[in-house]
Motif scaffolding. Structure first.
Motif, PDB file in Angstrom:
ATOM      1  N   LEU A 196       0.823  -1.207   0.000  1.00 33.09           N
ATOM      2  CA  LEU A 196       0.000   0.000   0.000  1.00 33.09           C
ATOM      3  C   LEU A 196       0.857   1.257   0.000  1.00 33.09           C
ATOM      4  CD1 LEU A 196      -2.747  -1.081   2.553  1.00 33.09           C
ATOM      5  CD2 LEU A 196      -2.962  -0.899   0.066  1.00 33.09           C
ATOM      6  N   ARG A 216       7.499   3.161   8.495  1.00 29.38           N
ATOM      7  CA  ARG A 216       6.085   3.432   8.715  1.00 29.38           C
ATOM      8  C   ARG A 216       5.367   2.138   9.082  1.00 29.38           C
ATOM      9  NH1 ARG A 216       1.679   5.106   4.868  1.00 29.38           N
ATOM     10  NH2 ARG A 216       0.112   6.046   6.235  1.00 29.38           N
ATOM     11  N   MET A 251      -0.125  -2.978  16.647  1.00 31.94           N
ATOM     12  CA  MET A 251      -0.740  -4.308  16.727  1.00 31.94           C
ATOM     13  C   MET A 251      -0.159  -5.120  17.878  1.00 31.94           C
ATOM     14  SD  MET A 251      -1.186  -5.440  12.727  1.00 31.94           S
ATOM     15  CE  MET A 251      -1.905  -7.054  13.017  1.00 31.94           C
ATOM     16  N   TYR A 275      -7.756   0.970  22.903  1.00 30.60           N
ATOM     17  CA  TYR A 275      -8.411   0.335  21.761  1.00 30.60           C
ATOM     18  C   TYR A 275      -9.731  -0.266  22.190  1.00 30.60           C
ATOM     19  CZ  TYR A 275      -3.955   0.878  19.376  1.00 30.60           C
ATOM     20  OH  TYR A 275      -2.835   1.397  18.802  1.00 30.60           O
ATOM     21  N   ASN A 312     -12.639   0.151  21.212  1.00 32.91           N
ATOM     22  CA  ASN A 312     -13.553  -0.224  20.130  1.00 32.91           C
ATOM     23  C   ASN A 312     -12.893  -1.115  19.097  1.00 32.91           C
ATOM     24  OD1 ASN A 312     -15.660   1.269  21.206  1.00 32.91           O
ATOM     25  ND2 ASN A 312     -14.878   3.156  20.275  1.00 32.91           N
ATOM     26  N   ARG A 313     -11.805  -1.812  19.497  1.00 35.72           N
ATOM     27  CA  ARG A 313     -11.101  -2.655  18.526  1.00 35.72           C
ATOM     28  C   ARG A 313     -11.044  -4.080  19.029  1.00 35.72           C
ATOM     29  NH1 ARG A 313     -12.322   0.875  16.090  1.00 35.72           N
ATOM     30  NH2 ARG A 313     -11.139   2.646  15.312  1.00 35.72           N
ATOM     31  N   ARG A 314     -12.117  -4.825  18.721  1.00 38.77           N
ATOM     32  CA  ARG A 314     -12.203  -6.180  19.254  1.00 38.77           C
ATOM     33  C   ARG A 314     -11.079  -7.077  18.764  1.00 38.77           C
ATOM     34  NH1 ARG A 314     -18.079  -7.981  18.131  1.00 38.77           N
ATOM     35  NH2 ARG A 314     -16.884  -9.329  16.763  1.00 38.77           N
ATOM     36  N   GLY A 315     -10.583  -6.789  17.548  1.00 36.95           N
ATOM     37  CA  GLY A 315      -9.562  -7.645  16.954  1.00 36.95           C
ATOM     38  C   GLY A 315      -8.272  -7.670  17.745  1.00 36.95           C
ATOM     39  N   LEU A 316      -8.064  -6.689  18.620  1.00 36.00           N
ATOM     40  CA  LEU A 316      -6.823  -6.633  19.395  1.00 36.00           C
ATOM     41  C   LEU A 316      -6.971  -7.304  20.751  1.00 36.00           C
ATOM     42  CD1 LEU A 316      -5.532  -3.026  18.780  1.00 36.00           C
ATOM     43  CD2 LEU A 316      -4.445  -5.138  18.070  1.00 36.00           C
ATOM     44  N   LEU A 368      -6.700  -9.291   6.428  1.00 35.56           N
ATOM     45  CA  LEU A 368      -5.539  -8.565   6.952  1.00 35.56           C
ATOM     46  C   LEU A 368      -5.806  -7.080   7.140  1.00 35.56           C
ATOM     47  CD1 LEU A 368      -2.773 -10.393   4.944  1.00 35.56           C
ATOM     48  CD2 LEU A 368      -3.170 -10.563   7.382  1.00 35.56           C
ATOM     49  N   PHE A 388      -6.051  -3.900   9.341  1.00 37.91           N
ATOM     50  CA  PHE A 388      -5.294  -3.608  10.557  1.00 37.91           C
ATOM     51  C   PHE A 388      -6.265  -3.483  11.730  1.00 37.91           C
ATOM     52  CE2 PHE A 388      -2.561  -1.458   7.225  1.00 37.91           C
ATOM     53  CZ  PHE A 388      -1.790  -2.592   7.028  1.00 37.91           C
ATOM     54  N   PRO A 389      -6.113  -4.326  12.737  1.00 38.98           N
ATOM     55  CA  PRO A 389      -7.145  -4.399  13.783  1.00 38.98           C
ATOM     56  C   PRO A 389      -7.180  -3.160  14.674  1.00 38.98           C
ATOM     57  CG  PRO A 389      -5.280  -5.801  14.341  1.00 38.98           C
ATOM     58  CD  PRO A 389      -5.022  -5.278  12.955  1.00 38.98           C
ATOM     59  N   HIS A 390      -6.104  -2.345  14.658  1.00 36.73           N
ATOM     60  CA  HIS A 390      -6.092  -1.179  15.549  1.00 36.73           C
ATOM     61  C   HIS A 390      -6.677   0.046  14.875  1.00 36.73           C
ATOM     62  CE1 HIS A 390      -2.486  -1.086  13.129  1.00 36.73           C
ATOM     63  NE2 HIS A 390      -2.251   0.157  13.465  1.00 36.73           N
ATOM     64  N   LEU A 391      -7.045  -0.074  13.595  1.00 36.34           N
ATOM     65  CA  LEU A 391      -7.591   1.075  12.870  1.00 36.34           C
ATOM     66  C   LEU A 391      -9.059   0.819  12.530  1.00 36.34           C
ATOM     67  CD1 LEU A 391      -4.672   1.718  10.326  1.00 36.34           C
ATOM     68  CD2 LEU A 391      -5.019   2.757  12.569  1.00 36.34           C
ATOM     69  N   SER A 392      -9.850   1.922  12.432  1.00 40.67           N
ATOM     70  CA  SER A 392     -11.239   1.783  12.007  1.00 40.67           C
ATOM     71  C   SER A 392     -11.258   1.464  10.515  1.00 40.67           C
ATOM     72  CB  SER A 392     -11.993   3.087  12.272  1.00 40.67           C
ATOM     73  OG  SER A 392     -11.507   4.091  11.399  1.00 40.67           O
ATOM     74  N   GLN A 420     -10.016   4.456   8.675  1.00 42.11           N
ATOM     75  CA  GLN A 420      -8.569   4.621   8.855  1.00 42.11           C
ATOM     76  C   GLN A 420      -7.786   3.592   8.044  1.00 42.11           C
ATOM     77  OE1 GLN A 420      -8.677   4.348  13.103  1.00 42.11           O
ATOM     78  NE2 GLN A 420      -8.397   6.558  13.410  1.00 42.11           N
ATOM     79  N   PHE A 456      -5.152   4.571   5.239  1.00 38.33           N
ATOM     80  CA  PHE A 456      -3.789   4.045   5.194  1.00 38.33           C
ATOM     81  C   PHE A 456      -3.429   3.687   3.757  1.00 38.33           C
ATOM     82  CE2 PHE A 456      -0.326   1.125   5.469  1.00 38.33           C
ATOM     83  CZ  PHE A 456       0.351   1.430   6.636  1.00 38.33           C
ATOM     84  N   GLY A 457      -4.424   3.131   3.027  1.00 37.46           N
ATOM     85  CA  GLY A 457      -4.165   2.721   1.651  1.00 37.46           C
ATOM     86  C   GLY A 457      -4.158   3.886   0.675  1.00 37.46           C
ATOM     87  N   PRO A 477     -16.553   4.603  10.575  1.00 33.93           N
ATOM     88  CA  PRO A 477     -16.096   4.581  11.973  1.00 33.93           C
ATOM     89  C   PRO A 477     -16.101   3.185  12.585  1.00 33.93           C
ATOM     90  CG  PRO A 477     -17.991   6.058  11.653  1.00 33.93           C
ATOM     91  CD  PRO A 477     -17.862   5.227  10.435  1.00 33.93           C
ATOM     92  N   ASP A 487     -15.420  -0.703  13.776  1.00 35.72           N
ATOM     93  CA  ASP A 487     -14.282  -1.573  14.098  1.00 35.72           C
ATOM     94  C   ASP A 487     -14.290  -2.720  13.086  1.00 35.72           C
ATOM     95  OD1 ASP A 487     -12.514  -3.387  15.135  1.00 35.72           O
ATOM     96  OD2 ASP A 487     -13.500  -3.601  17.077  1.00 35.72           O
ATOM     97  N   ALA A 508     -13.307  -5.589  13.218  1.00 36.19           N
ATOM     98  CA  ALA A 508     -13.615  -6.889  13.816  1.00 36.19           C
ATOM     99  C   ALA A 508     -15.126  -7.138  13.877  1.00 36.19           C
ATOM    100  CB  ALA A 508     -13.019  -6.988  15.210  1.00 36.19           C
ATOM    101  N   THR A 509     -15.936  -6.073  13.739  1.00 41.57           N
ATOM    102  CA  THR A 509     -17.395  -6.250  13.829  1.00 41.57           C
ATOM    103  C   THR A 509     -18.019  -6.501  12.466  1.00 41.57           C
ATOM    104  OG1 THR A 509     -17.831  -3.887  13.594  1.00 41.57           O
ATOM    105  CG2 THR A 509     -17.487  -4.711  15.829  1.00 41.57           C
ATOM    106  N   ARG A 555      -9.293  -0.896   0.054  1.00 40.68           N
ATOM    107  CA  ARG A 555      -8.060  -0.333   0.608  1.00 40.68           C
ATOM    108  C   ARG A 555      -6.929  -0.456  -0.420  1.00 40.68           C
ATOM    109  NH1 ARG A 555      -5.247  -2.994   5.876  1.00 40.68           N
ATOM    110  NH2 ARG A 555      -5.085  -4.743   4.432  1.00 40.68           N
TER     111      ARG A 555
END
Lengths: 569, 216
Positions: free
Chosen positions: A470, A476, A485, A561, A563-567, B88, B90-94, B97, B101-102, B130, B132, B134-135, B148
């Motif tokens: 990307l 970065r 992560m 985080y 609101n970040r379930r994946g983490l 893949l 990124f789990p820490h970004l909405s 976001q 990133f892309g 906005p 997540d 993961a949802t 992306r």
């Protein structure tokens, strides 16, 4: 057409070199600084006649043989018992609910500072401790604390018990990490299907694979137990003390020439540890041979389970009970008002002890935090640099590299820290937080590395491939993708590092020249005074200083985080 | 032919022994399917093209994109989009976001936001910014991953078993979406798969690495 690869660690190539330098430089310099005075060479004190006199003086010290014997017996016994207890716990219970419960209980106890644990144990087993109170007067008939030397017994039994309780959680966690790579569950199932008892099957089919991976941690436990100072000051005998404690006494003698004897004794301690490690290695070979013969005989040993399984849970429970009850004892004493023997609890609770000792403890907490945060910050930067270099080169850590990481933990602190202090003195560095931070870094680095290494390598590299595709450069990717992560393991590694730093006694005392009072040095200094309320306050403060970072490491990612379930998987 | 993605006598070796070789050209808007059993080195070819080949591998040959050799370029400068079996994200970004990133750099903040919202509309996920990641459902995640990648303005597209993680119904839908977007943007597509249905749906040429060597 030329053959090409895609590689290069870029600016991170320097990190491994720098790490080795920072970690092993002080060890090497300290050993040199111990070696020269041991042969009479200490120009700073006007002594430059090279001779064997320091060793002769050492040999003339009447306490030498008992001191050496204590170091060897307590070290070997503590290591054998801790390893045996962990092995029985795993053999009898791994995979069961009881095991999960003990594992959850013991894991956080790993971080409890050695000194706090030792005080807690002393409060339990002392003639006026909780155990005696619980049995008095109905069972013992004691109306007053008996005149018995239980803590600081001349055989070092209390010292050994303390070390066993404290090292079991360490070996347990190390063995747990090894378990995943040993396919233990299926190996045990195969053994049980062949009719083996649980314990025998585990010992025969799984333990060899586990031991091969926890060999270095076991060596660390042995080297540490033989040469520990703070725990020995609290729980060990004092006339004579174990050799390492005597080295510290000589080092703090105002007569600088006593440093020559101290250095000679430090070298002797190093030789003792190396000898014990060699002996242990021989023992490994012997046990392996006997074990193979046992395996070849094919004994199913199903009946042994009836004895050994309970023993396993008892040994695990011993460690948890000693540490938890000890911490409870510290907390109660820190709040105790009038408390007479044999009452099990004080008549009343009061904040007075905290009012009296709190300000001093608070001040020491400030220095403790400064040293811990600085050394952990440096350690994290270096470790991330090393791991990133390793990742970019596509080469895993070699066996030699692993030994390098363990080296500062295998060389007894008492062998090189006196030399480091002498060296700093000679070079004219003032004692202060700076050198102490670098001194702590030597011991924080290995633990941070070991804690972060596996999760770092387990990161899915395809996330990096996608990010690069990307258009993100390697830096970065590191800052925006990989580090966020890995926030959880990063914070955990930081908490582990803080716990290591907070618990350091000898580096703080010797490198700081006694002028950097942290919670641990202040607490240990209270040992001789016997003011239990002050010890309680400092012990609780010390425990909080390691527990709060762990709690933060658990809660912060959930907060940042949320609101970040994946983490949070 | 200068346009498109070209692999010129590419041979990838491991420990001195040749692992896989391919000589192929993919024109803009065309899909080339590379098939073969697992372990044959299909994905390794893709990591050579993206610039993420592990140092244990060596290679010979050249990779050209629109006539320009890219094998010496850093991965982030190649503008090669790739989709894996897993999304893949990124789990820490909405979701937004992740798309940001892309999205190729440049443009005002408002313009970037508008472009991201537009991208979400294109994949039928208006207002999901906005959220997540993961949802999201599996299909939604796959679409976000596609968008992306498209927002980074790639010049070629690689698919590494990109549809294998989806259920049967979703798979056909996702294939259609990916190939449509690739055709609309005239991207050369190199698809690695073990599923003959993937190759059939792509409708382009097929190279089978399992049946002895290279083609194209």
């Amino acid at each position: 057409m030329s053959r090409r690869t895609i590689s290069g660690a870029g600016p991170f190539a320097a990190a491994p070199v720098l790490t080795v330098l920072v970690m092993l430089g002080p060890v090497a310099a300290g050993l040199a600084g111990t070696l020269l005075p041991a042969f009479g060479y200490l120009p700073a004190a006007g002594l430059d006649a090279v001779s064997l006199d320091p060793f002769r003086d050492l040999a003339d010290w009447p306490g030498l043989w008992p001191a050496m014997r204590l170091s060897v017996t307590t070290g070997l016994a503590a290591t054998l018992l801790a390893l045996g207890g962990v092995a029985l716990l795993f053999a009898g219970w791994s995979g069961t609910r009881a095991f999960r419960a003990l594992e959850r209980l013991l894991s956080p106890l790993l971080s409890v500072p050695h000194a706090a644990m030792a005080f807690g144990l002393a409060f339990l087993i002392a003639p006026s401790g909780w155990i005696a109170r619980a049995l008095s007067p109905w069972a013992t008939g004691w109306e007053r604390p008996p005149d018995l030397l239980i803590v600081q017994d001349p055989w070092g039994i209390a010292l050994t018990m303390g070390l066993v309780a404290k090292e079991m959680p360490f070996l347990l966690l190390m063995a747990l990490a090894a378990l995943g790579q040993t396919d233990a569950r299926r190996r045990l199932r195969v053994a049980q299907a062949a009719g083996y008892g649980r314990v025998a099957g585990w010992l025969k089919a799984v333990f060899p694979g586990i031991y091969a991976q926890i060999r270095l941690p076991v060596y660390v436990v042995l080297a540490y137990s033989m040469s520990v100072v703070d725990v020995a000051l609290i729980l060990g005998p004092s006339t004579p003390p174990p050799l390492s404690v005597q080295v510290v006494r000589w080092m703090s003698d105002p007569d600088l020439s006593m440093r020559l004897v101290a250095s000679a004794a430090a070298l002797l301690q190093l030789a003792l540890v190396l000898g014990a490690l060699a002996l242990w290695r021989l023992g490994e070979a012997l046990v392996a041979r006997l074990g193979l013969a046992w395996i070849e005989r094919g004994a199913r040993a199903r009946l042994a389970d009836r004895v050994l399984r309970p023993l396993g849970v008892v040994s695990g429970g011993f460690s948890a009970a000693v540490i938890l009850a000890g911490l409870a004892g510290l907390a109660v004493w820190s709040l105790a008002g009038f408390w007479s023997f044999p009452e099990p609890l004080p008549r009343g609770f009061t904040a007075q002890n905290w009012m009296r000792h709190g300000p001093g403890a608070w001040e020491a907490t400030g220095l403790t935090a400064l040293v811990a945060l600085a050394s952990v910050g440096l350690a994290l930067a270096l470790v991330v640099g090393c791991l990133e270099a390793e990742y970019r080169r596509g080469r895993a850590l070699s066996q030699a590299g692993l030994w390098l990481i363990y080296l500062p933990l295998l060389v007894p602190q008492i062998a090189f820290l006196p030399g480091l202090q002498t060296l700093l003195l000679v070079l004219g560095f003032g004692a202060g937080p700076g050198p102490v931070i670098l001194g702590h870094l030597v011991f924080v680095l290995p633990y941070v590395f070991l804690s972060l290494g596996d999760p770092w390598r387990a990161w899915d590299g395809r996330a990096g491939t996608v990010a690069r595709a990307l258009g993100a450069g390697p830096l970065r990717v590191l800052l925006r993708v990989r580090l966020p992560m890995l926030i959880r393991p990063l914070l955990t590694a930081a908490a582990v590092g803080v716990a290591v730093s907070v618990g350091q006694y000898l580096p703080t005392l010797l490198v700081g020249g006694g002028r950097v009072p942290t919670l641990t040095t202040e607490a240990v200094a209270l040992a001789s005074g016997g003011d239990r309320r002050a010890i309680g306050v400092y012990g609780v403060a010390q425990t909080l200083a390691v527990m709060v970072p762990f709690a933060a490491a658990l809660m912060l990612p959930a907060l940042i985080y949320r609101n970040r379930r994946g983490l949070h998987g | 032919m200068a346009e498109g993605l070209r692999l010129e006598e590419v041979v990838i070796c491991q420990g001195g022994a040749p692992l896989v070789s391919l000589d192929a050209a993919v024109r803009p808007g065309e899909v080339l399917s590379v098939m073969g059993p697992s372990g044959v080195g299909k994905s390794t070819i893709l990591s050579l093209i993206t610039g993420s080949l592990a140092p244990v591998f060596h290679f010979e040959g050249r990779v050209l994109l629109d006539g320009e050799e890219i094998t010496a370029k850093p991965a982030e400068a190649r503008r090669i989009g790739i989709l894996f079996q897993d999304d893949l994200l990124f789990p820490h970004l909405s979701v937004a976001q992740n798309l940001a990133f892309g999205l190729a750099p440049g443009g005002s903040r408002a313009a970037r936001r508008a472009r991201i919202e537009e991208g979400l509309c294109e994949i039928g996920l208006e207002g999901f910014g906005p959220r997540d990641p993961a949802t999201l459902s599996g299909g939604q995640k796959a679409r976000v991953a596609l968008m992306r990648m498209l927002l980074s303005d790639p010049r070629a597209l690689l698919l590494d078993e990109a549809f294998s993680g989806l259920d049967q119904g979703l798979r056909a839908q996702m294939r259609r979406l990916v190939f449509e977007h690739a055709r609309a943007r005239a991207l050369p597509v190199l698809m690695v798969t073990h599923d003959p249905e993937d190759a059939e749906a792509a409708g382009g040429r097929v190279v089978d690495l399992g049946s002895g060597g290279s083609g194209g």
